[in-house]
Motif scaffolding. Structure first.
Motif, PDB file in Angstrom:
ATOM      1  N   LEU A  75      10.812 -13.512 -10.636  1.00 45.57           N
ATOM      2  CA  LEU A  75      10.813 -12.399  -9.699  1.00 45.57           C
ATOM      3  C   LEU A  75      11.242 -12.952  -8.351  1.00 45.57           C
ATOM      4  CD1 LEU A  75       7.536 -10.432 -10.477  1.00 45.57           C
ATOM      5  CD2 LEU A  75       9.869  -9.702 -10.862  1.00 45.57           C
ATOM      6  N   PRO A  86       9.547  -3.773  -4.693  1.00 46.37           N
ATOM      7  CA  PRO A  86       8.843  -4.952  -5.210  1.00 46.37           C
ATOM      8  C   PRO A  86       9.847  -6.093  -5.412  1.00 46.37           C
ATOM      9  CG  PRO A  86       9.224  -3.387  -6.968  1.00 46.37           C
ATOM     10  CD  PRO A  86       9.716  -2.733  -5.709  1.00 46.37           C
ATOM     11  N   PRO A  87       9.379  -7.311  -5.702  1.00 46.22           N
ATOM     12  CA  PRO A  87      10.342  -8.372  -6.043  1.00 46.22           C
ATOM     13  C   PRO A  87      11.108  -7.975  -7.301  1.00 46.22           C
ATOM     14  CG  PRO A  87       8.075  -9.118  -6.378  1.00 46.22           C
ATOM     15  CD  PRO A  87       8.003  -7.790  -5.707  1.00 46.22           C
ATOM     16  N   GLU A 136      -1.312   9.825  -2.865  1.00 51.10           N
ATOM     17  CA  GLU A 136      -0.221   8.912  -2.510  1.00 51.10           C
ATOM     18  C   GLU A 136       0.070   8.992  -1.029  1.00 51.10           C
ATOM     19  OE1 GLU A 136       1.715  10.508  -6.394  1.00 51.10           O
ATOM     20  OE2 GLU A 136       3.219   9.426  -5.247  1.00 51.10           O
ATOM     21  N   LEU A 167       4.079 -10.850 -16.975  1.00 52.90           N
ATOM     22  CA  LEU A 167       3.265 -12.038 -16.724  1.00 52.90           C
ATOM     23  C   LEU A 167       3.109 -12.867 -17.990  1.00 52.90           C
ATOM     24  CD1 LEU A 167       0.563 -10.565 -14.353  1.00 52.90           C
ATOM     25  CD2 LEU A 167       2.207 -12.355 -13.798  1.00 52.90           C
ATOM     26  N   GLY A 222       3.514  -7.414  -5.135  1.00 52.08           N
ATOM     27  CA  GLY A 222       4.758  -6.650  -5.253  1.00 52.08           C
ATOM     28  C   GLY A 222       4.540  -5.241  -5.768  1.00 52.08           C
ATOM     29  N   TRP A 223       3.560  -5.047  -6.692  1.00 52.04           N
ATOM     30  CA  TRP A 223       3.330  -3.728  -7.256  1.00 52.04           C
ATOM     31  C   TRP A 223       2.078  -3.065  -6.699  1.00 52.04           C
ATOM     32  CZ3 TRP A 223       6.561  -7.048  -9.561  1.00 52.04           C
ATOM     33  CH2 TRP A 223       7.719  -6.522 -10.119  1.00 52.04           C
ATOM     34  N   ARG A 224       1.541  -3.606  -5.586  1.00 53.90           N
ATOM     35  CA  ARG A 224       0.467  -2.955  -4.841  1.00 53.90           C
ATOM     36  C   ARG A 224      -0.727  -2.589  -5.729  1.00 53.90           C
ATOM     37  NH1 ARG A 224       1.308   1.601  -1.674  1.00 53.90           N
ATOM     38  NH2 ARG A 224       0.405   0.523   0.096  1.00 53.90           N
ATOM     39  N   TRP A 225      -1.281  -3.610  -6.421  1.00 58.82           N
ATOM     40  CA  TRP A 225      -2.456  -3.329  -7.243  1.00 58.82           C
ATOM     41  C   TRP A 225      -3.577  -2.828  -6.340  1.00 58.82           C
ATOM     42  CZ3 TRP A 225      -3.063  -7.955 -11.182  1.00 58.82           C
ATOM     43  CH2 TRP A 225      -1.966  -7.927 -12.045  1.00 58.82           C
ATOM     44  N   GLY A 226      -4.334  -1.862  -6.862  1.00 60.91           N
ATOM     45  CA  GLY A 226      -5.440  -1.323  -6.062  1.00 60.91           C
ATOM     46  C   GLY A 226      -4.965  -0.243  -5.117  1.00 60.91           C
ATOM     47  N   ARG A 227      -3.660  -0.009  -5.059  1.00 60.47           N
ATOM     48  CA  ARG A 227      -3.147   1.078  -4.214  1.00 60.47           C
ATOM     49  C   ARG A 227      -2.200   1.914  -5.068  1.00 60.47           C
ATOM     50  NH1 ARG A 227      -3.388  -2.065   1.215  1.00 60.47           N
ATOM     51  NH2 ARG A 227      -3.929  -4.062   0.308  1.00 60.47           N
ATOM     52  N   ARG A 228      -1.662   2.956  -4.436  1.00 59.86           N
ATOM     53  CA  ARG A 228      -0.764   3.843  -5.163  1.00 59.86           C
ATOM     54  C   ARG A 228       0.644   3.246  -5.175  1.00 59.86           C
ATOM     55  NH1 ARG A 228      -4.059   7.681  -7.219  1.00 59.86           N
ATOM     56  NH2 ARG A 228      -5.938   6.854  -6.299  1.00 59.86           N
ATOM     57  N   PRO A 229       1.386   3.482  -6.255  1.00 60.64           N
ATOM     58  CA  PRO A 229       2.766   2.980  -6.299  1.00 60.64           C
ATOM     59  C   PRO A 229       3.652   3.731  -5.298  1.00 60.64           C
ATOM     60  CG  PRO A 229       2.329   4.381  -8.194  1.00 60.64           C
ATOM     61  CD  PRO A 229       1.026   4.244  -7.470  1.00 60.64           C
ATOM     62  N   VAL A 271       2.877 -10.587  -8.605  1.00 61.44           N
ATOM     63  CA  VAL A 271       2.997  -9.255  -9.197  1.00 61.44           C
ATOM     64  C   VAL A 271       2.043  -8.277  -8.508  1.00 61.44           C
ATOM     65  CG1 VAL A 271       2.741  -7.917 -11.323  1.00 61.44           C
ATOM     66  CG2 VAL A 271       3.739 -10.179 -11.409  1.00 61.44           C
ATOM     67  N   ASP A 322      -2.586   7.091   0.882  1.00 64.33           N
ATOM     68  CA  ASP A 322      -2.391   5.667   0.639  1.00 64.33           C
ATOM     69  C   ASP A 322      -1.203   5.139   1.437  1.00 64.33           C
ATOM     70  OD1 ASP A 322      -1.185   3.432  -1.504  1.00 64.33           O
ATOM     71  OD2 ASP A 322      -3.343   3.460  -1.217  1.00 64.33           O
ATOM     72  N   GLN A 368       4.030  -4.707 -16.272  1.00 61.34           N
ATOM     73  CA  GLN A 368       3.707  -5.825 -15.392  1.00 61.34           C
ATOM     74  C   GLN A 368       2.961  -6.900 -16.174  1.00 61.34           C
ATOM     75  OE1 GLN A 368       1.775  -4.236 -11.793  1.00 61.34           O
ATOM     76  NE2 GLN A 368       2.955  -2.391 -12.146  1.00 61.34           N
ATOM     77  N   VAL A 374     -10.489  -2.636  -0.050  1.00 64.46           N
ATOM     78  CA  VAL A 374      -9.826  -2.027  -1.212  1.00 64.46           C
ATOM     79  C   VAL A 374      -9.331  -0.644  -0.814  1.00 64.46           C
ATOM     80  CG1 VAL A 374      -9.993  -1.668  -3.685  1.00 64.46           C
ATOM     81  CG2 VAL A 374     -11.638  -3.148  -2.560  1.00 64.46           C
ATOM     82  N   PRO A 375      -8.214  -0.595  -0.131  1.00 60.08           N
ATOM     83  CA  PRO A 375      -7.746   0.706   0.374  1.00 60.08           C
ATOM     84  C   PRO A 375      -7.502   1.718  -0.721  1.00 60.08           C
ATOM     85  CG  PRO A 375      -6.451  -1.097   1.280  1.00 60.08           C
ATOM     86  CD  PRO A 375      -7.309  -1.691   0.219  1.00 60.08           C
ATOM     87  N   GLY A 376      -7.228   1.234  -1.921  1.00 57.45           N
ATOM     88  CA  GLY A 376      -6.960   2.174  -3.011  1.00 57.45           C
ATOM     89  C   GLY A 376      -8.135   3.094  -3.266  1.00 57.45           C
TER      90      GLY A 376
END
Lengths: 401, 528, 309
Positions: free
Chosen positions: B27, B15-16, A378, B289, C21-28, C18, A381, B285, A25-27
């Motif tokens: 997407l 992103p897509p 950011e 969905l 594509g939107w990098r959940w768990g990371r920074r946007p 999703v 990350d 998001q 979980v790199p976040g």
């Protein structure tokens, strides 16, 4: 005066947690498990005669910094650092104070090693011979322990708006070199050192493992300073492949194709053990590991010919099976950082060579993203996933808003 | 701050992206280096629209104030843009209702008694009572429908008046009531640059005898494009201008009121569709969905009903009134502010996601011919100067192209698809061989006049609308399209975007440059 | 070959698409070509508005008057002067004070009359008071605190602007941090800038003796009930076209005069203020030991009130 700085503080639980789950979980590594915090601390004072304050313009995030934050760096370093410290050793900045012939406002790059000269000591044997990277006294003298600026509590570091440096650590940057190229001079000097440590004979077969910033700069240094026969580069991401081809690698392969390609190029025999990956009897003359992971060192050991040399340009992580080292009578050589180097008949400082290369090679675009200190999460990350995001190097721009 | 439109270059961080496909969306990950053309942010709507309308008709451009033109004993006719605008339909109150209420109030106060309203539907289908009520508002509907508020009947032999001929021999014939009125007021919604100006009266209130002079293949091939009405760029608008001059020379007084809308197309649960994908919040998001899953799981009939009920929360960005040319210049300027994006250079491939609604299937079904009208027709032509795709390039569209026709609205389309397209898809051949027959067929005319059917000749115009594109492009590929329907129209069907690109490779090579026009909301690409 | 229309994918596949594509768990991240047209993501700030609602205020009241005040009044002996300066003022105002101790905010909040205290928020350094969630919650609840970034810039004071627009008074410490040696440090520009921009009256406060009682480094007051005096001064109103440097200087002078008043008497302080001879509160020039020496002189036990009560 106080200014912003990113400070690495001691927190064993966070360090261990990051080590345990950071890769999944790199976040979290840039979030709650981070041992880094943005503070407003007192500016470091010059530590005596010959010290000057420097305002960083750009400060790179190095693989070793990322490893430290994700809990993957070795405990070996613990006595070589003094906490809390401000990271950042790849810095191009501006002198705030005048020092020793360089007026205030001069643009400089930092040679981060805190050697005998900086520490006010009589030069040890290594420093005397010009190999400042091998200084024995990095924990002594009137400066707190710290192998480099960026690991020392007294000096501050690049990831801040102000740090201090000794005259021996400062190199002037020529006007024509832009900030974005200048920030690469320090990693370039390490690459130059590694390329020279590799002892590449004319027409040798060379394998460069890893095409991140380290690998690409090593490739560049090899092309410039040595006369190899072929250079094969192992690159994981598309953007790295493009750069490697641009710098003139003979062949660029993905990690899974590497053994096969080396076998074909060197006409070696390929053997398959019952457990583990295939390896070669035969192979390249020199392999340079610019990644420092278990699998990259393993790949080097498996593809280097008997009597060949492996250069560790990236900090190694866990140990790996060293059987090939013994059986094939290999040389395993470490390359840390540059000092006075011997190129042909001349003796030149690695930083001077690096500065020249920075001026003549197309390095624009290597720094793919910059962030102000306020957006450090950011930045970290991004640096953790740089290859996948199509970036080579991420840097801080501490004075941006 | 309203950001201008911009062109994104897809990289590893993108992103897509959202692609519409009929009554659905997906997407889609685009290859690195593809360009995506985004419209400007939606302009803020005027807060007091009624006030703006009143101001416009009291201070018109190049004309006396409307109040002065209204006198007791005069014959006044108001013509209104029909159901083909706006798309999707507007949430109540429709802007036409607001304009009508102000104009009629003024007419009443000025003592006008002979007042008739007509929907300017030309050869489009008649509007139902409910549809008319939604457009004009309850009060106007109750006061005028059905005797004094009617659909225009272009096939009524006693309802048309021949006005004259243009210098190029084009016959100008419009509704008799309109021609004989002391003042004709036109209420317009300018959704795209093709609308409005002289297209309103000479075309909206005309019959086949007039319309065939510009709704033909030759004119279409010389309208590059019809979304760019500047003189010399669009033959159809040049023709309309000529016809407008004939009307003016004949003494017909027209007071035009044109309105423009902003890009607030998607009502609340679909708000994420209006935002640029990398700016989607976590809530967006999740909305995506939820909407996607609900859409996929719904039975087709239910899904169709949901889409039919979509009404957009448009804001009005401008109201201008007075002389047609002066007004239209202002209207176009405002429209461009909302829709125009600068694009550098052309690409090998143009990607379009075809939305569920077009001008000719409001409250209806989008049959394959209407997909042709939307894709290679309207959306392909949303450009100025040059098309987004290079000559001989490929158009890749996303749409299921179901082999389905609305029997009441589109009866002549069914026959056109079965009889005409099965023989040839070449517009010139189609025009010469079949158009006359369909245009004068008494059964179609009967359905047009008494039912709610598009005129017999209308499917031909749909086909001609894409004539420029068919002439220009190298190939048309539909992702997810019904293979038989696509084959009938001369397209190729692919089951995925990657397959489509591979098929396109035969025409444009292995690594073509790609442009994706991110509509809706509507965008016009200003290609340099 | 081509199956018509959509292949119904499972919800898991959609979610995965999703998430990736939107990098959940990371920074946007923002695509490179979109960087210049995309506003940067807002940095998350610990929410503090809950503490300024009615129940939050009641809780704060209870904590301040029931717990904090008795403790502080027990461990030190505070006195208040100058509260009549608040009489004719209308909120929102900015309370500006010298900063030498963690006691400062408590002293101000517990000496303000209730009708002022109930609508007062304290500006607290984001990197110190809002680093971990429990310290953030404590600061928000007990001091009505809100984060202010010490780096400066427009974003740093966003919350302050919002609060003032809603009619809240602010407590701000222009030095930005507690003094090391007891003398008043250079005032940071942001305070004066904010007051001028929002056109707020600024009430200067001098807190005398807090440094001696509980300086930086201590978390509990010294033994022996050390004396502390909280002096409120006359409000300063930014003048037409006044620069923030000039206003900042005026604030410093006002506080210096209050210190002078405390040392001697109100009348003498007025006389010295008129001739510009108010002793500097930034301390003597010289080596560090001298500053600390001078700054640690014992404070008089009893203060002199102004001539008119």
């Amino acid at each position: 005066m106080t200014t912003q700085a990113l400070e690495l503080f001691r927190s064993v639980p966070r360090y261990l947690a990051a080590r345990a789950i950071g890769s999944h979980v790199p976040g979290l590594v840039s979030g709650p498990l981070s041992t880094l915090r943005l503070v407003n601390r007192k500016d470091p004072e010059p530590l005596g005669e010959g010290w000057a304050r420097v305002r960083p313009i750009l400060s790179g995030i190095c693989g070793s910094d990322v490893a430290t934050l994700s809990g993957r760096s070795s405990f070996y370093f613990s006595p070589l650092v003094s906490m809390p410290f401000v990271p950042g050793h790849e810095v191009v900045g501006e002198l705030v104070d005048e020092v020793d012939g360089m007026p205030a406002g001069t643009r400089v790059v930092l040679e981060p090693v805190l050697s005998c000269l900086a520490r006010g000591l009589e030069p040890c044997a290594n420093c005397a011979s010009g190999a400042t990277g091998r200084c024995d006294r990095v924990t002594a003298g009137h400066v707190s322990p710290g192998l480099q600026t960026g690991y020392c509590a007294d000096t501050g570091g690049g990831w801040s708006r102000m740090f201090v440096a000794h005259r021996s650590q400062l190199h002037r940057v020529p006007e024509e070199i832009s900030d974005r190229r200048a920030v690469l001079i320090e990693p370039l000097s390490c690459a130059v050192h590694a390329a020279l440590r590799a002892g590449v004979e004319p027409n040798a077969e060379v394998l460069v493992i890893g095409a991140g910033t380290v690998g690409l700069l090593v490739l560049l240094a090899l092309k410039e300073l040595t006369r190899p026969g072929r250079i094969t580069v192992v690159a994981k991401h598309g953007v790295q492949r493009e750069w490697a081809e641009g710098f003139g690698a003979t062949e660029v392969v993905s990690p899974s194709e590497a053994v096969g390609e080396v076998r074909r190029a060197t006409r070696a025999m390929k053997l398959r053990p019952e457990r583990g990956q295939s390896y070669l009897l035969g192979g390249v003359d020199v392999a340079i590991d610019c990644v420092g992971s278990r699998s990259s060192l393993d790949l080097a050991l498996r593809t280097t010919r008997a009597g060949g040399r492996i250069v560790m340009a990236g900090i190694p992580v866990e140990g790996t099976d060293l059987t090939p080292l013994w059986f094939r009578e290999l040389e395993l050589v470490g390359a840390y950082t540059g000092g006075i180097e011997t190129v042909g008949k001349q003796e030149r400082h690695a930083f001077d060579i690096a500065t020249e290369l920075a001026g003549s090679w197309p390095l624009d675009g290597m720094v793919g993203a910059t962030y102000p200190l306020g957006r450090w999460r950011e930045a970290i990350d991004h640096a953790l996933a740089a290859g996948r995001l199509g970036t080579l190097k991420v840097a801080f721009e501490p004075h941006a808003e | 701050m309203v950001r201008p439109g911009f062109v994104l270059e897809v990289d590893e961080r993108t992103p897509p992206l959202l692609v519409h496909e009929g009554e659905g969306f997906r997407l889609q990950k685009f290859p690195l280096g593809a360009r995506v053309i985004y419209p400007p942010d939606s302009l803020p709507g005027i807060r007091d629209v009624r006030g703006a309308i009143r101001h416009a008709i009291a201070n018109p451009l190049d004309s006396e104030p409307l109040a002065e033109l209204l006198k007791p004993g005069m014959k006044l006719t108001i013509a209104i843009d029909d159901i083909s605008l706006p798309l999707p339909p507007m949430q109540a109150p429709d802007v036409r209702q607001l304009v009508l209420e102000e104009v009629i109030e003024l007419a009443a106060r000025r003592g006008v008694e002979d007042l008739k309203l007509t929907m300017a539907n030309s050869l489009h289908r008649r509007m139902t009572a409910d549809e008319i009520k939604h457009a004009v508002g309850e009060r106007v509907f109750r006061s005028f429908y059905p005797k004094d508020l009617t659909n225009f009947d272009a096939e009524d032999p006693n309802g048309l008046a021949f006005i004259g001929t243009t210098e190029k021999g084009e016959e100008v014939e419009i509704g008799k009531r309109a021609a004989e009125s002391d003042l004709l007021v036109y209420v317009n919604i300018n959704l795209v640059p093709m609308d409005g100006g002289h297209k309103s009266v000479p075309i909206g209130l005309a019959g086949y005898r007039s319309i065939r002079h510009h709704h033909n293949v030759h004119t279409m091939l010389h309208s590059k494009s019809y979304m760019d009405p500047r003189p010399g760029h669009s033959a159809i608008h040049d023709s309309a201008r000529r016809m407008g001059k004939v009307l003016r020379d004949a003494g017909i007084r027209i007071f035009t009121i044109e309105t423009t809308l902003n890009n607030d197309v998607f009502p609340d649960p679909f708000g994420f569709m209006n935002k640029r994908e990398w700016e989607w919040s976590v809530k967006d998001q999740a909305s995506y969905l939820a909407a996607k899953k609900a859409n996929d799981l719904a039975p087709p009939k239910l899904r169709h009903q949901v889409y039919l009920r979509i009404k957009s929360p448009y804001g009005v960005t401008g109201v201008n009134a007075g002389d047609t040319d002066a007004v239209h210049e202002r209207t176009l300027a405002r429209l461009h502010e909302q829709q125009l994006v600068e694009v550098e250079g052309q690409s090998d491939v143009l990607v379009l996601g075809i939305p569920y609604i077009g001008p000719y299937n409001v409250n209806s079904i989008m049959n394959p011919i209407l997909v042709h009208c939307m894709g290679p027709g309207y959306l392909f032509n949303m450009y100025r100067n040059k098309p987004v795709v290079r000559p001989g390039g490929v158009l890749i569209m996303f749409h299921p192209v179901p082999w389905e026709f609305h029997q009441v609205h589109h009866p002549s389309y069914v026959d056109f698809f079965e009889e005409v397209l099965s023989e040839t898809t070449d517009p010139m051949t189609i025009e010469s061989k079949w158009e006359q027959q369909y245009a004068t067929d008494p059964w179609y005319i009967h359905l047009y006049r008494t039912s709610y059917a598009y005129h017999g000749v209308h499917p031909f115009y749909m086909w001609y609308w894409g004539a420029h594109a068919l002439d220009y492009l190298g190939d048309v590929i539909v992702v997810g399209g019904d293979p038989k329907a696509c084959a009938r129209m001369g397209y190729r069907a692919a089951s995925s975007f990657r397959d489509a690109l591979e098929m396109a490779g035969e025409t444009v090579g292995r690594s073509p440059s790609i442009s994706y026009l991110h509509v809706p909301p509507l965008t016009v690409a200003d290609v340099r | 070959m081509a199956a018509s229309s959509k292949r119904t994918r499972s919800l898991a596949d959609e979610v995965r698409e999703v998430a990736r594509g939107w990098r959940w768990g990371r920074r946007p991240v923002v695509p490179r070509s979109a960087e210049r047209v995309t506003p940067p993501a807002k940095v998350w700030s610990f929410p503090t508005d809950w503490a300024r609602t009615e129940p939050g205020r009641v809780a704060r009241d209870v904590i301040l008057s029931g717990v904090m005040k008795p403790i502080v009044w027990n461990e030190t002996s505070p006195e208040v002067f100058g509260l009549d300066n608040l009489d004719h003022l209308k909120p929102p105002v900015m309370f500006v004070s010298n900063h030498s101790s963690h006691l400062d905010a408590t002293l101000i909040l517990t000496t303000l009359p209730p009708k002022w205290r109930n609508k007062t928020a304290t500006a607290a350094a984001k990197d110190y008071f809002f680093d971990v969630w429990w310290r953030s919650a404590f600061t928000a609840l007990v001091y009505g605190g809100f984060p202010i970034e010490r780096g400066g810039g427009e974003r740093a004071t966003e919350k302050a602007r919002e609060l003032v627009r809603d009619g809240w008074n602010l407590i701000v410490f222009p030095e930005g941090t507690r003094t090391q040696d007891g003398w008043v440090q250079r005032f940071r520009h942001g305070t004066a800038r904010l007051a001028i921009e929002l056109d707020m009256p600024v009430v200067p406060i001098a807190i005398v003796g807090a440094y001696a009682a509980m300086p930086k480094g201590r978390s509990w007051p010294k033994k022996g009930r050390p004396p502390i005096r909280v002096r409120y001064g006359r409000a300063l109103v930014p003048e037409e076209g006044e620069s923030h440097q000039a206003f900042s200087l005026r604030m410093q002078h006002a506080i210096a005069e209050l210190f002078d008043e405390d040392r001697t008497s109100w009348w003498e302080a007025r006389r010295r203020a008129a001739t510009g001879e108010t002793p500097r509160i930034s301390g003597p020039q010289g080596p560090r030991w001298l500053r600390t020496w001078e700054g640690s002189r014992p404070v008089r036990r009893r203060g002199t009130p102004p001539v008119w009560r």
